[in-house]
Design a protein around this motif. Structure first.
Motif, short mmCIF file in Angstrom:
data_model
loop_
_atom_site.label_atom_id
_atom_site.label_comp_id
_atom_site.label_asym_id
_atom_site.label_seq_id
_atom_site.Cartn_x
_atom_site.Cartn_y
_atom_site.Cartn_z
N GLY A 1 -12.25 76.03 56.91
CA GLY A 1 -11.50 76.33 57.71
C GLY A 1 -11.86 77.37 58.60
O GLY A 1 -10.92 77.07 59.96
N LEU A 2 -12.36 78.61 58.29
CA LEU A 2 -12.47 79.42 59.04
C LEU A 2 -13.47 79.02 60.86
O LEU A 2 -13.23 79.42 61.21
CB LEU A 2 -13.28 80.42 58.48
CG LEU A 2 -13.99 81.77 58.81
CD1 LEU A 2 -12.54 82.39 59.74
CD2 LEU A 2 -14.56 82.59 58.10
N LEU A 3 -14.67 78.05 60.14
CA LEU A 3 -15.04 77.34 61.27
C LEU A 3 -14.81 75.65 62.45
O LEU A 3 -15.31 76.39 63.39
CB LEU A 3 -16.90 76.81 60.89
CG LEU A 3 -16.84 77.31 59.19
CD1 LEU A 3 -17.94 77.04 58.97
CD2 LEU A 3 -17.97 78.63 60.35
N TYR B 1 -15.65 76.34 66.50
CA TYR B 1 -16.55 76.19 67.34
C TYR B 1 -15.95 75.57 68.21
O TYR B 1 -16.63 74.82 69.35
CB TYR B 1 -16.11 74.79 66.22
CG TYR B 1 -17.00 73.65 66.89
CD1 TYR B 1 -18.55 73.56 67.37
CD2 TYR B 1 -16.32 72.56 67.47
CE1 TYR B 1 -19.24 72.30 67.90
CE2 TYR B 1 -16.82 71.18 68.39
CZ TYR B 1 -18.11 71.21 68.96
OH TYR B 1 -18.95 70.19 69.47
N PHE B 2 -14.25 75.19 68.46
CA PHE B 2 -13.52 74.75 69.42
C PHE B 2 -13.90 76.47 70.65
O PHE B 2 -14.13 76.46 71.88
CB PHE B 2 -11.99 74.91 69.26
CG PHE B 2 -12.26 73.44 68.33
CD1 PHE B 2 -12.58 72.52 69.35
CD2 PHE B 2 -11.79 73.15 67.61
CE1 PHE B 2 -12.76 71.37 69.03
CE2 PHE B 2 -11.39 71.86 67.01
CZ PHE B 2 -11.89 70.88 67.52
N LEU B 3 -13.69 77.30 70.39
CA LEU B 3 -13.94 78.65 70.89
C LEU B 3 -14.67 79.14 71.78
O LEU B 3 -15.72 79.26 72.51
CB LEU B 3 -13.03 80.13 70.20
CG LEU B 3 -11.84 79.90 69.81
CD1 LEU B 3 -11.59 81.01 68.78
CD2 LEU B 3 -10.65 79.95 71.56
N VAL C 1 -24.01 82.29 56.12
CA VAL C 1 -24.72 80.49 56.65
C VAL C 1 -24.06 80.82 58.20
O VAL C 1 -25.74 80.55 58.73
CB VAL C 1 -23.88 79.60 55.25
CG1 VAL C 1 -24.62 78.43 56.31
CG2 VAL C 1 -24.25 79.77 54.37
N LEU C 2 -22.86 80.62 58.77
CA LEU C 2 -23.37 80.38 59.60
C LEU C 2 -24.03 80.77 61.14
O LEU C 2 -24.83 81.23 61.50
CB LEU C 2 -22.09 80.14 60.89
CG LEU C 2 -21.80 80.27 62.01
CD1 LEU C 2 -22.27 78.62 62.45
CD2 LEU C 2 -20.16 80.07 62.23
N THR C 3 -23.72 82.52 59.98
CA THR C 3 -24.19 83.49 61.29
C THR C 3 -25.91 83.42 61.16
O THR C 3 -26.84 83.38 61.44
CB THR C 3 -24.49 85.18 60.66
OG1 THR C 3 -22.83 85.43 60.57
CG2 THR C 3 -24.71 86.12 60.65
N ASN C 4 -26.37 83.31 59.60
CA ASN C 4 -27.59 82.79 59.38
C ASN C 4 -28.60 81.84 60.30
O ASN C 4 -29.27 81.68 60.79
CB ASN C 4 -28.30 83.09 57.98
CG ASN C 4 -27.79 83.97 57.77
OD1 ASN C 4 -27.80 85.33 57.73
ND2 ASN C 4 -28.06 83.96 55.93
N GLN C 5 -27.43 80.98 60.18
CA GLN C 5 -28.25 79.75 61.21
C GLN C 5 -28.19 79.90 62.62
O GLN C 5 -28.94 79.63 63.45
CB GLN C 5 -27.15 78.48 61.00
CG GLN C 5 -27.29 77.88 59.67
CD GLN C 5 -28.51 76.94 59.30
OE1 GLN C 5 -28.45 76.34 60.68
NE2 GLN C 5 -28.58 76.94 58.49
N LEU C 6 -27.28 80.73 63.53
CA LEU C 6 -27.36 80.87 64.46
C LEU C 6 -28.12 82.46 64.59
O LEU C 6 -29.03 82.02 65.70
CB LEU C 6 -26.22 81.91 65.26
CG LEU C 6 -24.23 80.95 65.57
CD1 LEU C 6 -23.20 81.62 65.16
CD2 LEU C 6 -24.72 79.53 66.09
N THR D 1 -23.76 74.67 58.49
CA THR D 1 -23.28 74.77 57.98
C THR D 1 -22.23 74.30 57.20
O THR D 1 -21.78 74.11 56.00
CB THR D 1 -22.46 76.37 58.15
OG1 THR D 1 -23.41 77.07 59.06
CG2 THR D 1 -21.28 76.99 57.56
N PHE D 2 -21.38 73.35 58.16
CA PHE D 2 -20.10 72.02 57.40
C PHE D 2 -21.20 71.51 55.91
O PHE D 2 -19.84 70.82 55.63
CB PHE D 2 -19.76 71.02 59.05
CG PHE D 2 -19.06 71.72 59.55
CD1 PHE D 2 -17.49 72.37 58.61
CD2 PHE D 2 -19.03 72.34 60.73
CE1 PHE D 2 -16.42 72.81 59.83
CE2 PHE D 2 -17.75 73.14 61.73
CZ PHE D 2 -16.62 73.10 60.82
#
Length: 530
Positions: A314-316, A320-322, A445-450, A491-492
């Motif tokens: 839900g945080l993601l 994503y839109f922003l 996870v998202l930060t590492n992916q980016l 991440t999703f």
């Protein structure tokens, strides 16, 4: 009619008496009694308080950049206005079950409303980020008691045979918060000032307070039970320290940092010590003997996995839109509305069906719907059709409405009146802790992916800054946004795997109708399964 016996439930009452549970199996298809006006009035009071507390969390989430600018501090510092609130919840929720038994649910609910409104007023007068964090903690002490107390009051008023529909009613604020919070917060900050995201709680709180005093039933407190001071000294700081460490992971970018490991390990040791203490204490702060109830145990496992996956993901969605699509905060909030609308469609239906056919089948259906919607987000691109994404959010909303509150129903439905307060407290602790863990895990996870994608972070920064955009070579912005979308998709995928795993305990939830009745024997209760 055939009859089978069930092992006596080990939930303890506030005195020394024990509850006995038996099961009767019948082929009758009689519907549970309808919700009467008195119960609906009580539900209205609880919903007003819950809307106020949950809406506040999502409203504040969109105000963090404003706080950073107004108080001239870093985003990491202002993030503690959210984390401090969560830690206060974790600290006070374990006390709620005992306090409800000791002082009465109505008195405690009124106190929680007063603390929340007082904290809101003080937050609006904050002069720096430190004072705002302190006042948010006070607000959290009140907010932390509202949901478990509300669930306890509703369960006692409606009875277990109607709890599915009541949980659907209580689920309304959980849906309105994510929908209305970002929209309301963005509008208040733009139209007035950040102070009003807190002052808006005052009229709502006064209304909730007046309604609680008039409508909620008179307390039936039993002051004989002693307070578990040792348990409080172990569990409350243990939870707070553990969540503090977990919440620091996104800021430190590693689980090996001292700021993460030290409080998390100490907190975990205190929680484990509480477990040993609680199993050897007659009246523990949280009655772990409730886990002898199979339905509650399975529901706790299901809620833990579900909360990590769904609240973390839900945080993601707004991020994503922003960050990838370059939408404004208000637009991002509006784009998330289909998820809440889907849940509003399915939740009342799921509540009625949970009462009629048992929550297990409903939760399985919900998890399948969420998995289908989440799969769409694992295939994200920087130009993915909004129609497809909004449709996926709507489907996930349908799944959410059929999942979270039916899981709560499965946990509380088989508990006797003396155990309801402890059971709802336990479920709220699980939800808060798992949600915090999920948020931290998905952020890392998202930060590492980016970071593993060369142009992703630069392209996201370019969405917010024309100067950064002008400094990028031709085509780099589009390539970077595609990389960023891929990072979100991966991440999703983590969230999707967790949701699929949640199907395992979902299959173990009750898939028969539960109907409670009281035998003539003292403290006995029968559960009729159709």
């Amino acid at each position: 009619m055939t009859e089978t016996s069930k092992t006596p439930e080990s939930s303890k009452s506030t005195g020394s008496s024990k509850s006995t549970e038996s099961t009767h199996i019948t082929d009758s298809s009689t519907a549970p009694p309808p919700l009467d006006a008195a119960v609906l009035k009580i539900a209205g009071v609880i919903v007003i308080g819950a809307i106020m507390s949950i809406l506040d969390v999502t409203v504040v989430s969109v105000a963090l950049p404003t706080f950073a600018y107004e108080f001239q501090t870093s985003y990491a510092n202002v993030a503690w206005t959210m984390t401090g609130y969560t830690l206060a919840l974790a600290t006070v929720i374990p006390l709620t079950g005992w306090a409800a038994d000791r002082f009465g649910t109505k008195r405690l609910y009124v106190l929680a409303l007063v603390l929340f409104v007082l904290g809101s007023v003080l937050c609006s007068f904050a002069w720096d980020v430190t004072s705002l964090i302190v006042f948010r903690v006070l607000q959290g002490f009140g907010g932390g008691m509202l949901m478990p107390l509300g669930m306890t009051i509703l369960t006692r008023a409606a009875g277990p045979e109607r709890i599915g529909r009541l949980m659907a009613v209580l689920g309304v604020p959980m849906l309105l918060g994510p929908i209305a919070g970002p929209i309301l917060g963005g509008w208040l900050i733009d139209a007035a000032s950040w102070h009003w995201i807190f002052l808006i709680n005052v009229p709502i709180g006064v209304l909730a307070l007046a309604a609680a005093l008039i409508i909620l039933p008179k307390d039936n407190a039993e002051p004989s039970q002693s307070f578990d001071f040792v348990g409080m000294l172990l569990l409350s700081p243990g939870l707070a320290l553990f969540l503090f460490g977990v919440s620091s992971i996104p800021e430190t970018q590693t689980v090996m940092a001292t700021r993460v490991l030290l409080p998390a390990v100490v907190g975990l040791i205190l929680v484990v010590a509480f477990v040993f203490h609680a199993l050897r204490t007659e009246h523990p702060l949280i009655d772990l003997r409730l886990f002898q109830n199979r339905s509650l145990t399975v529901a706790v496992v299901a809620m833990s996995l579900f909360a990590v996956a769904f609240f973390g993901a839900g945080l993601l969605f707004p991020s994503y839109f922003l960050q990838v699509r370059g939408e404004t905060t208000l637009a991002a909030g509006l784009l998330l509305a289909p998820q809440g609308l889907g849940a509003m469609v399915s939740m009342p239906i799921a509540g009625q069906l949970a009462d009629r056919i048992g929550p297990g089948k409903i939760v399985i259906t919900g998890m399948v719907l969420i998995s289908g919607g989440m799969f769409v987000f694992t295939q994200l691109g920087s130009t993915t059709s909004y129609g497809l994404l909004l449709g996926a959010l709507f489907v996930m909303g349908l799944g959410l409405g059929a999942s979270m509150m039916p899981i709560m129903t499965a946990a509380l439905q088989t508990l006797n009146d003396a155990s309801v307060a402890r059971g709802s407290t336990l479920m709220n602790i699980v939800q808060q802790a798992a949600g915090s863990i999920g948020t931290a895990v998905m952020s890392v996870v998202l930060t590492n992916q980016l970071q593993s994608r060369e142009l992703a972070s630069a392209a996201i920064a370019a969405q917010q800054s024309p100067e950064v955009a002008a400094s990028l070579p031709p085509g780099a912005g589009e390539t970077g946004l595609a990389q960023a979308a891929d990072a979100f998709g991966n991440t999703f995928m983590v969230a999707l795997v967790l949701i699929v795993i949640t199907l395992i305990p979902a299959f173990m939830l009750p898939r028969k109708k539960f109907e409670a009745s009281t035998d003539s024997g003292v403290g006995k209760r029968a559960i009729v399964v159709h």
